[in-house]
Write an enzyme that holds these catalytic residues in place. Structure first.
Site, short mmCIF file in Angstrom:
data_model
loop_
_atom_site.label_atom_id
_atom_site.label_comp_id
_atom_site.label_asym_id
_atom_site.label_seq_id
_atom_site.Cartn_x
_atom_site.Cartn_y
_atom_site.Cartn_z
N PRO A 149 -55.40 3.62 -47.30
CA PRO A 149 -56.37 4.47 -47.26
C PRO A 149 -55.78 5.81 -48.10
CG PRO A 149 -56.25 3.55 -45.11
CD PRO A 149 -55.43 2.89 -46.09
N GLU A 150 -56.16 5.92 -49.26
CA GLU A 150 -55.92 7.09 -49.99
C GLU A 150 -57.43 7.76 -50.10
OE1 GLU A 150 -53.55 7.07 -53.71
OE2 GLU A 150 -52.68 5.29 -52.81
#
Length: 269
Positions: free
Chosen positions: A2-3
DNA sequence: ATAGTCACCTGAGCGC
DNA sequence: TGCGCTCAGGTGACTA
């Protein structure tokens, strides 16, 4: 992980089912995440007034404070129905005053969950975070300014959360490709004009990824369990030794600060 | 102050 | 099939 786009996708996915709902309880199956998970009794009965993102943190704002969640490298949050059987990596369920649960899954356990009483902006993990890349504060002038006299590789500067938040390894690689800048260039030796291009590239790649529901490499899923489709739009990440999509030159893979880095030696200078 | 390394943890993929 | 190795979306803590 998850960016930024994956966290934003999650916020948009789970937020609407939770806002205005009251937290009725929770189940911690595994408290050994990045930091021990302890949710205080004051959280019980709190109403969720807003769900937002700051950097790569999800902030569930309540009347008395906020639950602050980070997804680490492998975390995801989903809305599931009450009674859904929990899997091996389903470490936390938060229960609300309706028929669903907020469930945290995180195989590698690099994620974190905190409850902060008071203004969430004052939580120690959020203090000192850099600028949000999708706001007006983030532009070429800003990057050029913080890069002054720094010898750090531009890619590492982009990934430094005290400078700009949300840009992880995938999108740093992609933004540098779009801007035509070599990842290893010393940050202090890049012109203002090129920083204008870079800031624009960062904004574009993040916005495009959000529009596609994020990037799924292994395990990212949105609030309802769906993968992201930006994976199909990656130009360089994960494509070392393959031909550049623009010029056909073989993409080069190097390591930069222990992170896989891929670029086109022709398009990026 | 800045730059570099390590640690945390599980799972997938690969060569043998 | 199994073993051992490398690698993976992050980031705080620690060292020179």
């Amino acid at each position: 992980m998850p960016e930024l786009p994956e966290v934003e996708t999650t916020v948009r996915g789970v937020g609407p089912s939770l806002v205005t709902r009251r937290i009725t309880g929770w189940t911690i199956r595994e408290s050994r995440l990045r930091w021990p998970v302890h949710l205080p009794e004051v959280m019980r009965g709190e109403r969720v007034v807003q769900v937002l993102r700051r950097a790569k943190y999800l902030v569930f704002v309540t009347q008395s404070g906020a639950m602050i969640v980070h997804l680490g490298m492998s975390g995801s949050l989903r809305i599931v129905r009450r009674g859904a059987p929990a899997g091996r990596h389903d470490h936390l369920d938060v229960e609300f005053d309706h028929e669903v649960l907020l469930r945290l899954t995180d195989p590698r356990r690099f994620g974190s969950v905190h409850y902060h009483v008071g203004d969430w902006r004052e939580h120690w993990l959020l203090e000192g975070l850099g600028v949000e890349p999708l706001t007006r504060d983030f532009d070429g002038r800003f990057l050029h300014g913080v890069a002054r006299r720094r010898k750090l590789a531009i890619k590492q500067l982009l990934m430094d959360g005290r400078v700009v938040v949300g840009v992880g390894n995938i999108y740093a690689n992609e933004a540098l490709f779009r801007a035509g800048i070599r990842p290893r260039l010393a940050a202090g030796r890049i012109s203002r004009k090129r920083y204008d291009l870079l800031a624009e590239a960062v904004r574009e790649v993040l916005a495009a990824a959000i529009a596609d529901g994020g990037t799924t490499l292994r395990d990212f899923v949105d609030g309802s369990g769906q993968p992201g489709y930006f994976t199909n739009s990656l130009c360089v990440y994960g494509r070392e030794r393959q031909p550049c999509l623009v010029c056909g030159t073989q993409l080069k893979g190097v390591r930069l600060g222990q992170r896989a880095t891929v670029y086109c030696p022709n398009c990026q200078r």
